[in-house]
Motif scaffolding. Structure first.
Motif, PDB file in Angstrom:
ATOM      1  N   ILE A 183      42.640  35.573  42.220  1.00  0.00           N
ATOM      2  CA  ILE A 183      41.356  35.456  42.925  1.00  0.00           C
ATOM      3  C   ILE A 183      40.884  33.998  42.955  1.00  0.00           C
ATOM      4  O   ILE A 183      40.390  33.512  43.962  1.00  0.00           O
ATOM      5  CB  ILE A 183      40.293  36.367  42.258  1.00  0.00           C
ATOM      6  CG1 ILE A 183      40.600  37.822  42.600  1.00  0.00           C
ATOM      7  CG2 ILE A 183      38.882  36.017  42.702  1.00  0.00           C
ATOM      8  CD1 ILE A 183      39.542  38.794  42.146  1.00  0.00           C
ATOM      9  N   THR A 184      41.082  33.307  41.832  1.00  0.00           N
ATOM     10  CA  THR A 184      40.676  31.895  41.765  1.00  0.00           C
ATOM     11  C   THR A 184      41.428  31.085  42.824  1.00  0.00           C
ATOM     12  O   THR A 184      40.843  30.252  43.529  1.00  0.00           O
ATOM     13  CB  THR A 184      40.971  31.313  40.362  1.00  0.00           C
ATOM     14  OG1 THR A 184      40.293  32.125  39.408  1.00  0.00           O
ATOM     15  CG2 THR A 184      40.512  29.878  40.225  1.00  0.00           C
TER      16      THR A 184
ATOM     17  N   PRO B 232      43.997  38.696  33.378  1.00  0.00           N
ATOM     18  CA  PRO B 232      44.180  37.259  33.615  1.00  0.00           C
ATOM     19  C   PRO B 232      44.985  36.965  34.888  1.00  0.00           C
ATOM     20  O   PRO B 232      44.697  36.006  35.604  1.00  0.00           O
ATOM     21  CB  PRO B 232      44.953  36.795  32.365  1.00  0.00           C
ATOM     22  CG  PRO B 232      44.635  37.801  31.327  1.00  0.00           C
ATOM     23  CD  PRO B 232      44.444  39.099  32.032  1.00  0.00           C
ATOM     24  N   GLU B 233      45.973  37.808  35.176  1.00  0.00           N
ATOM     25  CA  GLU B 233      46.764  37.593  36.410  1.00  0.00           C
ATOM     26  C   GLU B 233      45.870  37.747  37.638  1.00  0.00           C
ATOM     27  O   GLU B 233      45.927  36.958  38.579  1.00  0.00           O
ATOM     28  CB  GLU B 233      47.907  38.620  36.512  1.00  0.00           C
ATOM     29  CG  GLU B 233      49.127  38.264  35.682  1.00  0.00           C
ATOM     30  CD  GLU B 233      50.126  39.419  35.572  1.00  0.00           C
ATOM     31  OE1 GLU B 233      51.259  39.151  35.149  1.00  0.00           O
ATOM     32  OE2 GLU B 233      49.784  40.577  35.872  1.00  0.00           O
ATOM     33  N   MET B 234      45.026  38.769  37.610  1.00  0.00           N
ATOM     34  CA  MET B 234      44.133  39.006  38.746  1.00  0.00           C
ATOM     35  C   MET B 234      43.105  37.892  38.863  1.00  0.00           C
ATOM     36  O   MET B 234      42.775  37.448  39.966  1.00  0.00           O
ATOM     37  CB  MET B 234      43.451  40.376  38.574  1.00  0.00           C
ATOM     38  CG  MET B 234      42.583  40.792  39.713  1.00  0.00           C
ATOM     39  SD  MET B 234      43.360  40.603  41.328  1.00  0.00           S
ATOM     40  CE  MET B 234      44.130  42.174  41.521  1.00  0.00           C
TER      41      MET B 234
ATOM     42  N   GLU C 184      34.160  39.977  36.704  1.00  0.00           N
ATOM     43  CA  GLU C 184      33.760  41.239  37.325  1.00  0.00           C
ATOM     44  C   GLU C 184      34.521  41.458  38.635  1.00  0.00           C
ATOM     45  O   GLU C 184      34.973  42.569  38.931  1.00  0.00           O
ATOM     46  CB  GLU C 184      32.239  41.232  37.559  1.00  0.00           C
ATOM     47  CG  GLU C 184      31.681  42.473  38.215  1.00  0.00           C
ATOM     48  CD  GLU C 184      31.966  43.777  37.464  1.00  0.00           C
ATOM     49  OE1 GLU C 184      32.202  43.721  36.250  1.00  0.00           O
ATOM     50  OE2 GLU C 184      31.957  44.840  38.125  1.00  0.00           O
ATOM     51  N   ARG C 185      34.680  40.404  39.403  1.00  0.00           N
ATOM     52  CA  ARG C 185      35.397  40.536  40.677  1.00  0.00           C
ATOM     53  C   ARG C 185      36.855  40.920  40.424  1.00  0.00           C
ATOM     54  O   ARG C 185      37.423  41.755  41.128  1.00  0.00           O
ATOM     55  CB  ARG C 185      35.277  39.237  41.486  1.00  0.00           C
ATOM     56  CG  ARG C 185      33.852  38.996  41.955  1.00  0.00           C
ATOM     57  CD  ARG C 185      33.720  37.861  42.937  1.00  0.00           C
ATOM     58  NE  ARG C 185      33.939  36.547  42.371  1.00  0.00           N
ATOM     59  CZ  ARG C 185      34.841  35.681  42.810  1.00  0.00           C
ATOM     60  NH1 ARG C 185      35.622  35.978  43.814  1.00  0.00           N
ATOM     61  NH2 ARG C 185      34.965  34.503  42.236  1.00  0.00           N
ATOM     62  N   ALA C 186      37.443  40.301  39.408  1.00  0.00           N
ATOM     63  CA  ALA C 186      38.841  40.625  39.070  1.00  0.00           C
ATOM     64  C   ALA C 186      38.945  42.074  38.595  1.00  0.00           C
ATOM     65  O   ALA C 186      39.878  42.793  38.956  1.00  0.00           O
ATOM     66  CB  ALA C 186      39.351  39.663  37.998  1.00  0.00           C
ATOM     67  N   ARG C 187      37.963  42.512  37.806  1.00  0.00           N
ATOM     68  CA  ARG C 187      37.965  43.903  37.324  1.00  0.00           C
ATOM     69  C   ARG C 187      37.912  44.879  38.490  1.00  0.00           C
ATOM     70  O   ARG C 187      38.616  45.873  38.514  1.00  0.00           O
ATOM     71  CB  ARG C 187      36.738  44.151  36.428  1.00  0.00           C
ATOM     72  CG  ARG C 187      36.971  43.737  35.014  1.00  0.00           C
ATOM     73  CD  ARG C 187      36.008  44.511  34.081  1.00  0.00           C
ATOM     74  NE  ARG C 187      35.910  43.770  32.842  1.00  0.00           N
ATOM     75  CZ  ARG C 187      34.873  43.039  32.486  1.00  0.00           C
ATOM     76  NH1 ARG C 187      33.795  42.986  33.239  1.00  0.00           N
ATOM     77  NH2 ARG C 187      34.888  42.376  31.355  1.00  0.00           N
TER      78      ARG C 187
END
Ligand code: DC
Length: 221
Positions: free
Chosen positions: A176-177, A170-172, A151-154
């Motif tokens: 973030i990770t 997946p890149e985002m 959700e955070r990446a979205r």
């Protein structure tokens, strides 16, 4: 003294949007402390300063003129050496590098003292990673917002897409990770919930619901 509210949490948890809206509703000032680290990152990249060189970063931080103003929408407008850099500090290049600057103790010392000066005036909502633990440990209200990684990446992706920057989910998620890892594992005031913070998982919540949750607690207390 008017309320001092700390909102912390990982990247993409919705802190800035929520903090700005809460400040507007309650008639308080808003300070986006992440923007301050972003501005120093921009200055460092522009000056070709090596991001692992703490001394050089500290010298640069002491030298630059950083000014934060609030516009009529309650947004922070960031000036670096007199230039409005509010848009530039949201570019992917800054996203990728800011955690390396934010982990530098010398940089944090200067930023935290500026933030504490603003905090002492009262009547402020501040969002960041160490506001409830380090910048305003005596804040009247502390919130720690989280959301699932996806959700955070979205959310971050949607923000970037509005600016015409395209990245895959997946890149985002990977970016973030990586940022969360550096922010959480650094030695100097890492991303951490204060013991007395109210935790809120915003994965399934709208911005309006999160704002209402916080405002109700502040007004009802
Ligand atoms: O919230 P943001 O994405 O704009 O934050 C940018 C970076 O700055 C992020 O890597 C964490 C760091 N930061 C910090 O270390 N302490 C704060 N009080 C605010 C942000």
């Amino acid at each position: 003294m008017k309320a001092r509210i700390a909102i912390d949490g990982p990247a993409g948890a919705g802190k800035s949007t929520v903090a700005r809206a809460v400040a507007k509703k309650l008639g308080l000032a808003y300070l986006d402390t992440g923007a301050m680290y972003r501005a120093i990152t921009l200055a460092a990249l522009n000056a070709d300063v090596e991001l692992s060189d703490g001394r050089a970063l500290a010298a640069l931080t002491a030298k630059v003129e950083l000014d934060i103003q609030i516009n009529s929408d309650g947004e922070n407008v960031i000036f670096l050496n007199g230039k409005n850099v509010s848009k530039e500090i949201r570019e992917p290049q800054i996203n990728r590098n800011v955690s390396y600057v934010a982990r530098c103790p010398e940089v944090r010392e200067i930023m935290v003292s500026k933030q504490q000066e603003i905090g002492r005036r009262g009547g402020v909502v501040m969002d960041g990673r160490d506001i409830g633990t380090n910048v305003m440990p005596d804040a009247d209200f502390k919130f720690f917002l989280t959301a699932s990684l996806t959700e955070r990446a979205r959310r971050r992706l949607a923000e970037l897409q509005e600016k015409g920057i395209s990245l895959t989910l997946p890149e985002m998620m990977a970016e973030i990770t990586m940022r969360d890892k550096i922010d959480s594992e650094r030695e100097c005031s890492p991303l951490q919930a204060a013991k007395d913070a109210i935790h809120l998982d915003t994965t399934e919540m709208t911005i309006e619901q999160v704002v209402k949750f916080i405002v109700d607690i502040v007004v009802g207390s």
